[in-house]
Design a protein around this motif. Structure first.
Motif, PDB file in Angstrom:
ATOM      1  N   THR A 196     -86.136 -47.772  24.223  1.00 31.43           N
ATOM      2  CA  THR A 196     -87.374 -47.813  23.438  1.00 31.43           C
ATOM      3  C   THR A 196     -87.945 -46.410  23.388  1.00 31.43           C
ATOM      4  OG1 THR A 196     -87.819 -50.074  24.153  1.00 31.43           O
ATOM      5  CG2 THR A 196     -89.663 -48.831  23.249  1.00 31.43           C
ATOM      6  N   ARG A 214     -87.881 -49.490  18.786  1.00 32.61           N
ATOM      7  CA  ARG A 214     -87.019 -50.094  19.793  1.00 32.61           C
ATOM      8  C   ARG A 214     -85.599 -50.134  19.271  1.00 32.61           C
ATOM      9  NH1 ARG A 214     -90.043 -55.661  21.012  1.00 32.61           N
ATOM     10  NH2 ARG A 214     -90.088 -55.608  18.740  1.00 32.61           N
ATOM     11  N   HIS A 227     -83.467 -49.203  28.520  1.00 30.64           N
ATOM     12  CA  HIS A 227     -83.752 -50.592  28.837  1.00 30.64           C
ATOM     13  C   HIS A 227     -83.443 -50.873  30.306  1.00 30.64           C
ATOM     14  CE1 HIS A 227     -83.489 -52.002  24.363  1.00 30.64           C
ATOM     15  NE2 HIS A 227     -84.524 -51.222  24.616  1.00 30.64           N
ATOM     16  N   SER A 228     -84.174 -51.814  30.870  1.00 36.14           N
ATOM     17  CA  SER A 228     -84.084 -52.065  32.309  1.00 36.14           C
ATOM     18  C   SER A 228     -82.675 -52.430  32.755  1.00 36.14           C
ATOM     19  CB  SER A 228     -85.060 -53.178  32.697  1.00 36.14           C
ATOM     20  OG  SER A 228     -84.784 -54.363  31.965  1.00 36.14           O
TER      21      SER A 228
END
Length: 650
Positions: free
Chosen positions: A31, A26, A50-51
């Motif tokens: 990730t 990560r 990442h979101s």
């Protein structure tokens, strides 16, 4: 806590193509997962953003554009980008999977490197950057974490264009700087701009770190480090490690000049200088903590003779932070002590900076507390080891071991570890369960006895053993009924791989020979010898007397032993001379007759030669494909005109 189970993406089929097997690492922006491309049946590294980034349309657009550019960059020292895409809320990049470790891992394990070895790593890094620069691409975040060293000694650079894609996100605004503070060029700090010479600066910092074991600047906060990049000159590596050659000092000084105009024009120019330096740097004796062995990128442990490890920089996350703060020297850096400057300039505290500094201190403390509570370890490489050794090694590293049901494998010896879940080199929490899959060795099955079975029954029996029907051929065999198996290849009882195709040989029974043109008695004798029942019919015909003119079944037909065979011959009444006189306009006294020699039981070659020497033409017919003459027509001793065709059967 089992991080593999907790991660919602593990086990998911992404975009209908990529099955995510396990999490590898990560980072600050993404990730990385180990995945199987089920369409091409190959292992890939899947970088999932990442979101917070994936939700930003501007980032997704820039990310896709940068991925296309990087995919066109084909170079042996660049991690290849295969694909990019989105699946719902997941934005991903499919890349070449490179087993090995990062340059950061090597620095942690070994500390500083001898000058020649450092150059041997930097040269392929510069070659990769140079190829990108020639295509107008800038890396923008060059650091040891983005350099991969494969198990077979290759050097690969990863994450081209990712920092540029982040510039498009709504999370960044004017006045923000993007990159990794320890390797950020002065112009990136002050203006946010970066070109190929910014990558050269980062490469110079990396070279400094390789030969000294530390970065040139450290500070209490990232902002203080950024300030020093802008206002200080990178010291020569030899000022920390006296044995560093002057050529390395010169190369570092040129690459890290504060003014971009004073640096090499691009990475290719620095590559030329690095190659020249490598050629001239002597093969030095090893530093006190080293054995003097040549550096191998897959080294994973500190050397036992090393009494004390030089300070190695902590992991360097990519930073998104305000630029304005570094334009003024942080407290305690540059010039006079802070108290003196306040006395002369009437300094008033900047409460915004004070508050920000306090928040950063709290954040650092919370981060340290979090990682103290969640200790991670790297899954050891257990593949190929015996089950007992693998269990001991995993337990020694703090993992719980579970042995799964074994699997057959053509390459892995029985009793050795075939695979693990999570896979080796995956970073997971200590105490997690590692599932070991033992190898059962190569699976072999025995070719069953198929003799006497028809083709369909043989196929069923092969399928029961995990085998398949291969090529099917037919061979005449008067002793076995037509259509039944007489032989297999591989042979019955042989041990073969599961899924092997087995060739079948079926009986063709009796193959009806061609006896047309033979005399009645010879045809009847031969067919009887071959197992046929023979019925002879005589008819009036213009053919030579007693000669077979037709037969039933037809020639080459497949029949069973004992089949009734009917042969039709021209009527035997009268002699050959009577037939010849009725069918030839020439008078007998105008025709030269010769006695037909006996060639039965002679070789076909000798018989042909003898008949031709007598002035006859020769036609060879096959009955048994032997090498000797079985029959002849006209018969031996008969008179025939010169140039008559003599038929011989073998």
């Amino acid at each position: 806590m089992d991080t593999t189970i907790a991660d919602p993406l593990v086990g998911r089929l992404l975009d209908g193509r990529y099955r995510i097997e396990s999490r590898i690492a990560r980072g600050g922006m993404a990730t990385v997962y180990l995945a199987l491309d089920i369409r091409l049946d190959r292992t890939v590294a899947l970088k999932v953003m990442h979101s917070s980034l994936a939700e930003d349309p501007a980032f997704v657009r820039r990310f896709i554009g940068e991925a296309k550019s990087v995919a066109s960059l084909s170079h042996p020292n660049v991690v290849h980008v295969f694909d990019q895409g989105t699946d719902g809320d997941v934005v991903y990049l499919s890349m070449e999977y490179v087993p090995g470790k990062t340059l950061r891992d090597v620095l942690r394990a070994r500390g500083r490197l001898p000058a020649r070895e450092a150059l041997e790593i930097m040269i392929p890094v510069l070659a990769a950057l140079g190829a990108a620069h020639q295509q107008g691409m800038v890396h923008r975040d060059m650091k040891p974490e983005n350099v991969l060293l494969t198990d077979d000694g290759r050097v690969k650079v990863v994450d081209f264009g990712l920092a540029r894609a982040i510039e498009a996100t709504n999370q960044t605004r004017t006045g923000m700087m993007i990159g990794t503070i320890g390797y950020m060029s002065p112009e990136q700090v002050t203006t946010g701009g970066a070109d190929v010479r910014s990558d050269v600066y980062a490469a110079g910092i990396m070279l400094f770190e390789l030969v000294t074991g530390r970065q040139p600047y450290d500070g209490e906060t990232p902002m203080s480090v950024a300030y020093r990049h802008v206002h200080d000159t990178v010291p020569p590596p030899s000022s920390l490690i006296p044995e560093v050659p002057p050529l390395i000092d010169t190369l570092v000084a040129q690459a890290t000049a504060r003014d971009p105009q004073d640096r090499p024009a691009d990475a290719s120019a620095m590559l030329v200088a690095a190659v020249d330096a490598h050629r001239m740097v002597p093969r030095e004796s090893s530093p006190p903590y080293s054995t003097g062995q040549h550096f191998m990128p897959n080294a994973s442990q500190p050397h036992p003779q090393q009494p004390s490890q030089p300070k190695v920089a902590a992991p360097n996350p990519t930073l998104v932070a305000p630029r304005a703060e570094v334009l003024t020297a942080p407290a305690g850096q540059g010039g006079e002590p802070p108290a003196h400057r306040r006395a002369r300039s009437g300094f008033r505290p900047n409460w915004f900076l004070v508050t920000l500094a306090a928040l950063m201190v709290v954040a650092v403390g919370l981060t340290g507390w979090y990682f103290a509570q969640n200790k991670y370890a790297i899954v050891p490489d257990l593949v190929g080891r015996s089950i007992a050794v693998a269990k001991s090694e995993a337990a020694k590293n703090g993992f719980v071991v579970k042995v799964a049901q074994g699997q057959y494998d053509e390459k892995m010896e029985e009793g050795k570890v075939l695979s693990t879940d999570p896979a080796s080199k995956t970073e997971v929490e200590i105490g997690q369960t590692i599932t070991i899959v033992p190898s059962l060795g190569a699976k072999r099955v025995t070719v069953p006895n198929l003799e006497g079975l028809d083709q369909n029954s043989a196929a069923v029996k092969l399928a029961e053993q995990g085998l398949k029907v291969g090529k099917v051929t037919k061979v005449a065999n008067p002793k076995v009924q037509r259509g039944l198996v007489t032989q297999t290849r591989p042979s019955i009882g042989d041990s073969v791989k599961e899924g092997t195709r087995v060739n079948l040989v079926l009986s063709a029974g009796l193959v009806m020979p061609d006896v047309s043109g033979m005399s009645k008695d010879e045809a009847a004798q031969f067919l009887t010898e071959q197992g046929f029942q023979v019925q002879v019919n005589e008819v009036d015909d213009d053919a030579e007397p007693c000669q077979v003119i037709s037969q039933n079944p037809r020639p080459k037909a497949e029949v069973d032993p004992g089949t009734m065979t009917s042969v039709t011959v021209s009527r035997c009444g009268g002699g050959w001379m009577d037939w010849f006189g009725k069918n030839n306009s020439q008078a007998e006294d105008q025709t030269e007759f010769r006695i037909v020699p006996n060639v039965v039981f002679k070789s076909v070659r000798d018989a042909t030669t003898e008949l031709q020497q007598q002035g006859y033409r020769v036609r060879v017919r096959n009955l048994t494909n032997g090498e000797q003459v079985r029959f002849q027509r006209p018969l031996a001793g008969e008179e025939r005109p010169a140039n008559t065709t003599v038929t011989i059967w073998r």
